[in-house]
Design an enzyme around this catalytic site. Structure first.
Site, mmCIF file in Angstrom:
data_model
loop_
_atom_site.group_PDB
_atom_site.id
_atom_site.type_symbol
_atom_site.label_atom_id
_atom_site.label_comp_id
_atom_site.label_asym_id
_atom_site.label_seq_id
_atom_site.Cartn_x
_atom_site.Cartn_y
_atom_site.Cartn_z
ATOM 1 N N ARG A 106 60.182 66.404 76.653
ATOM 2 C CA ARG A 106 59.836 65.520 75.542
ATOM 3 C C ARG A 106 58.892 64.438 76.063
ATOM 4 N NH1 ARG A 106 60.688 68.897 72.494
ATOM 5 N NH2 ARG A 106 62.237 69.046 70.847
ATOM 6 N N HIS A 130 52.254 71.068 71.995
ATOM 7 C CA HIS A 130 53.664 71.421 71.804
ATOM 8 C C HIS A 130 53.820 72.924 71.510
ATOM 9 C CE1 HIS A 130 57.796 69.558 70.762
ATOM 10 N NE2 HIS A 130 57.948 70.821 71.140
#
Ligand code: NAP
Length: 311
Positions: A226, A274
């Site tokens: 993350r 991502h």
């Protein structure tokens, strides 16, 4: 007949509804489905959830037996105080394979110095022979479903792998370290550092200036966990000073990464949007159906999030 509520966008509903119904049918389970808002809350048996779904108050789903996340990361929902039902995160083979491929590709890119030959044409005919993997130390932060699979593949390629997690374990072919007090050792060994940690109160800003300074000079960083794990300013400073040679980042504090973020213009940063590991519809539908089937037969749910740990 069970009632499945999809707390997801209409696009995801369209994508996942039929495969999940089909995967349930293969297990002899019939279901009715609806998007959030289109089913009385008290009728709902299971909630299929993705970040951005409209439901924020889960207390109205009085008989719901579980909330089943389509995504592996649950940091946006795990702290929701209205959520008292078990929360299961996504664990499925497509995610795992995607992460293994992304990590392996980018580790090999760093290890082999591939960029040199991509950028330089005509080539300076100098032979920069890279070390063998057996001479390269890689540290993987996070040894869960994704981190352990990636670390194992790197170990199979011959890399000297150190894995780091919260709890101790043994994984063949690598050294496993556990706990905050072993992090400096894990970082010091990281010619290439791979982060596949979840976002929790304990991992936010884990890679701050002080910790980045523990890496060997010229280290490569890959972050597929993350964005909040990394202090962005500290990383830019470490890149500018040469302490970090290159950072390949798949996740960011704000996504999409804002156009004025310094990462965009930094030559030492590779950005991927991502995509390291995506939930794959077919295998994810199977994972959801399997958990529903287990619950319906009285077996314990798989991959239940421990809220005390936030992952
Ligand atoms: P997981 O199975 O829950 O594993 C999490 C790992 O992190 C575990 O090994 C855990 O240690 C370790 N950990 C957690 N907190 C820690 C701490 N404070 N100190 C040390 N270790 C800690 O999760 P996963 O399925 O592997 O997924 C990991 C993360 O990858 C997700 O949460 C998500 O954020 C990210 N992800 C990214 C993408 C992408 O496309 N970029 C896709 C999917 C997932 P223990 O094993 O000791 O508990």
């Amino acid at each position: 007949m069970i009632q499945l509520l999809f707390n997801v966008s209409p696009d995801l509903f369209a994508e996942y509804r039929a495969p999940i119904l089909e995967a349930l049918r293969r297990r002899n389970i019939e279901a009715q489905t609806a998007l959030a808002g289109d089913m009385p809350p008290e009728a709902v048996d299971y909630i299929i959830h993705a970040t951005g779904g409209p439901v924020v108050d889960f207390s109205v789903f009085t008989k719901a037996r579980a909330v089943l996340s389509l995504w592996a990361g649950v940091e946006k929902i795990v702290g929701n105080a209205t959520l008292t039902q078990p929360l299961c995160r996504m664990v499925e083979d497509g995610l795992r394979r995607g992460m293994v491929e992304w990590v392996t590709g980018h580790v090999l890119r760093a290890h082999l110095g591939t960029d040199l030959y991509v950028r330089e044409k005509p080539l300076t005919w100098a032979r920069h022979v890279p070390p063998l993997a057996t001479e390269r130390s890689v540290t993987v932060l996070g040894l869960g479903e994704l981190g352990s699979a990636a670390a194992t593949t790197l170990a199979h390629l011959g890399f000297r792998v150190t894995g780091w997690a919260r709890r101790g374990r043994e994984i063949a072919g690598m050294r496993c370290l556990a706990g905050a007090d072993r992090l400096p050792e894990a970082l010091a060994a990281a010619e290439i550092l791979v982060s596949i940690l979840p976002e929790t109160p304990d991992t936010i800003d884990l890679l701050n200036a002080e910790r980045l300074a523990l890496l060997p000079r010229g280290a490569f960083i890959l972050n597929a966990g993350r964005g909040s794990l990394v202090d962005d300013d500290a990383l830019v400073a470490a890149l500018d000073s040469g302490n970090v040679a290159h950072a390949t980042l798949d996740v960011f504090r704000t996504e999409p990464l804002p156009a004025d973020h310094p990462f965009w213009s930094h030559s030492g940063v590779t950005i991927s949007p991502h995509v390291a590991a995506a939930t794959r519809v077919s295998s994810a539908a199977d994972a959801i159906a399997e958990n529903v089937a287990r619950s319906e037969s009285g077996a314990p749910l798989l991959h239940v999030v421990d809220r005390t740990r936030s992952y």
